[in-house]
Design a protein around this motif. Sequence first.
Motif, PDB file in Angstrom:
ATOM      1  N   LEU A   1       1.908 -11.593  -4.557  1.00 56.08           N
ATOM      2  CA  LEU A   1       0.712 -11.440  -3.736  1.00 56.08           C
ATOM      3  C   LEU A   1       0.870 -10.286  -2.756  1.00 56.08           C
ATOM      4  N   ALA A   2       2.067 -10.156  -2.168  1.00 62.06           N
ATOM      5  CA  ALA A   2       2.315  -9.071  -1.224  1.00 62.06           C
ATOM      6  C   ALA A   2       2.226  -7.714  -1.910  1.00 62.06           C
ATOM      7  N   ALA A   3       2.732  -7.606  -3.133  1.00 64.72           N
ATOM      8  CA  ALA A   3       2.658  -6.340  -3.861  1.00 64.72           C
ATOM      9  C   ALA A   3       1.206  -5.946  -4.111  1.00 64.72           C
ATOM     10  N   VAL A   4       0.381  -6.923  -4.476  1.00 68.67           N
ATOM     11  CA  VAL A   4      -1.045  -6.637  -4.681  1.00 68.67           C
ATOM     12  C   VAL A   4      -1.700  -6.233  -3.358  1.00 68.67           C
ATOM     13  N   TYR A   5      -1.320  -6.910  -2.261  1.00 69.36           N
ATOM     14  CA  TYR A   5      -1.861  -6.551  -0.946  1.00 69.36           C
ATOM     15  C   TYR A   5      -1.484  -5.121  -0.576  1.00 69.36           C
ATOM     16  N   HIS A   6      -0.223  -4.760  -0.795  1.00 70.88           N
ATOM     17  CA  HIS A   6       0.202  -3.404  -0.455  1.00 70.88           C
ATOM     18  C   HIS A   6      -0.521  -2.373  -1.320  1.00 70.88           C
ATOM     19  N   ALA A   7      -0.766  -2.705  -2.587  1.00 69.16           N
ATOM     20  CA  ALA A   7      -1.535  -1.806  -3.448  1.00 69.16           C
ATOM     21  C   ALA A   7      -2.946  -1.637  -2.890  1.00 69.16           C
ATOM     22  N   ALA A   8      -3.540  -2.735  -2.437  1.00 74.22           N
ATOM     23  CA  ALA A   8      -4.882  -2.661  -1.862  1.00 74.22           C
ATOM     24  C   ALA A   8      -4.878  -1.841  -0.570  1.00 74.22           C
ATOM     25  N   MET A   9      -3.822  -1.978   0.236  1.00 72.39           N
ATOM     26  CA  MET A   9      -3.740  -1.219   1.478  1.00 72.39           C
ATOM     27  C   MET A   9      -3.617   0.275   1.205  1.00 72.39           C
ATOM     28  N   MET A  10      -2.803   0.639   0.220  1.00 74.35           N
ATOM     29  CA  MET A  10      -2.701   2.049  -0.144  1.00 74.35           C
ATOM     30  C   MET A  10      -4.023   2.545  -0.729  1.00 74.35           C
ATOM     31  N   GLY A  11      -4.697   1.679  -1.489  1.00 79.54           N
ATOM     32  CA  GLY A  11      -6.007   2.047  -2.000  1.00 79.54           C
ATOM     33  C   GLY A  11      -7.012   2.253  -0.880  1.00 79.54           C
ATOM     34  N   ALA A  12      -6.913   1.435   0.186  1.00 79.15           N
ATOM     35  CA  ALA A  12      -7.790   1.604   1.345  1.00 79.15           C
ATOM     36  C   ALA A  12      -7.535   2.940   2.034  1.00 79.15           C
ATOM     37  N   MET A  13      -6.275   3.366   2.050  1.00 81.62           N
ATOM     38  CA  MET A  13      -5.965   4.689   2.590  1.00 81.62           C
ATOM     39  C   MET A  13      -6.642   5.776   1.765  1.00 81.62           C
ATOM     40  N   ALA A  14      -6.551   5.665   0.439  1.00 81.40           N
ATOM     41  CA  ALA A  14      -7.198   6.639  -0.434  1.00 81.40           C
ATOM     42  C   ALA A  14      -8.706   6.647  -0.197  1.00 81.40           C
ATOM     43  N   TRP A  15      -9.285   5.459  -0.026  1.00 82.75           N
ATOM     44  CA  TRP A  15     -10.718   5.349   0.249  1.00 82.75           C
ATOM     45  C   TRP A  15     -11.070   6.056   1.557  1.00 82.75           C
ATOM     46  N   MET A  16     -10.256   5.864   2.599  1.00 85.65           N
ATOM     47  CA  MET A  16     -10.538   6.493   3.878  1.00 85.65           C
ATOM     48  C   MET A  16     -10.532   8.012   3.758  1.00 85.65           C
ATOM     49  N   TYR A  17      -9.552   8.546   3.037  1.00 89.86           N
ATOM     50  CA  TYR A  17      -9.518   9.996   2.840  1.00 89.86           C
ATOM     51  C   TYR A  17     -10.704  10.471   2.006  1.00 89.86           C
ATOM     52  N   ALA A  18     -11.136   9.652   1.034  1.00 85.48           N
ATOM     53  CA  ALA A  18     -12.295  10.026   0.225  1.00 85.48           C
ATOM     54  C   ALA A  18     -13.554  10.085   1.082  1.00 85.48           C
TER      55      ALA A  18
END
Length: 234
Positions: free
Chosen positions: A105-122
């Motif tokens: 679950l933590a690995a999926v959360y961290h993937a989502a957090m990194m994805g949120a970073m990508a979204w913010m830059y987008a």
Amino acid sequence: MIDDIVLRWVVTVLFGLSAAQCAYLMLTRRMPWEAYVGHVLHLVMSVAMLVMAWPFSADWPTAGPMWFFVVAAAWFLVSLALHARLRPTDDCGCVPPTTTPFGRLAAVYHAAMMGAMAWMYAVMNGSVLPGAAPAQAMAMGSGSPVTVLAHNHDDMGDMPGMDMGHHAAQPGYVTPVNWILTIGFALAAAAWLYLYFARRRAPGASTDLMTFAGDLCQVFMAVGMAIMFGVMVG
């Protein structure tokens, strides 16, 4: 960047602490290379968010960091299959062993957090999202539901919140997504904080504060992310 100086310093402290804790864990604990990669990605993210809060980063490129964090998100998903060398003693919020339900679950959360970073830059980029259009096009009568974001601080006047990106009209779905991320990271911060105290109070738990530095790191990062996305919709 964040226009409100108080929030800017709050975010700076939060991500400064999370970066320091990531560095501390890497320097003081022996761990397999997969765990080091996870810590490095969290360290880079913390520094990126800290820098993003300040005016000097307003004109920096956004496409490169966006793709970096896309790859970082993919890494945490790949880490679900790389659990053989992670030991129970490596168990911390940053890179828990994926042999347990919490670790997965933590690995999926961290993937989502990194994805949120990508979204913010987008969103900051202003032109890479589907449906995005130059602000000039909106001014010419485009009927699309969009939100205008300005990169130049002078064009923002006294508007509170975050100075987000180049002159661009963003699709209407940007604000709802940012609300979801704001609430999601606020809930994540509460969950990580609960986990931190639960581990500290467990029978036989170490009394050393830094034993659970990885969990505290995640608390600070989640609070910082909630603030950053909150000012984007404020």
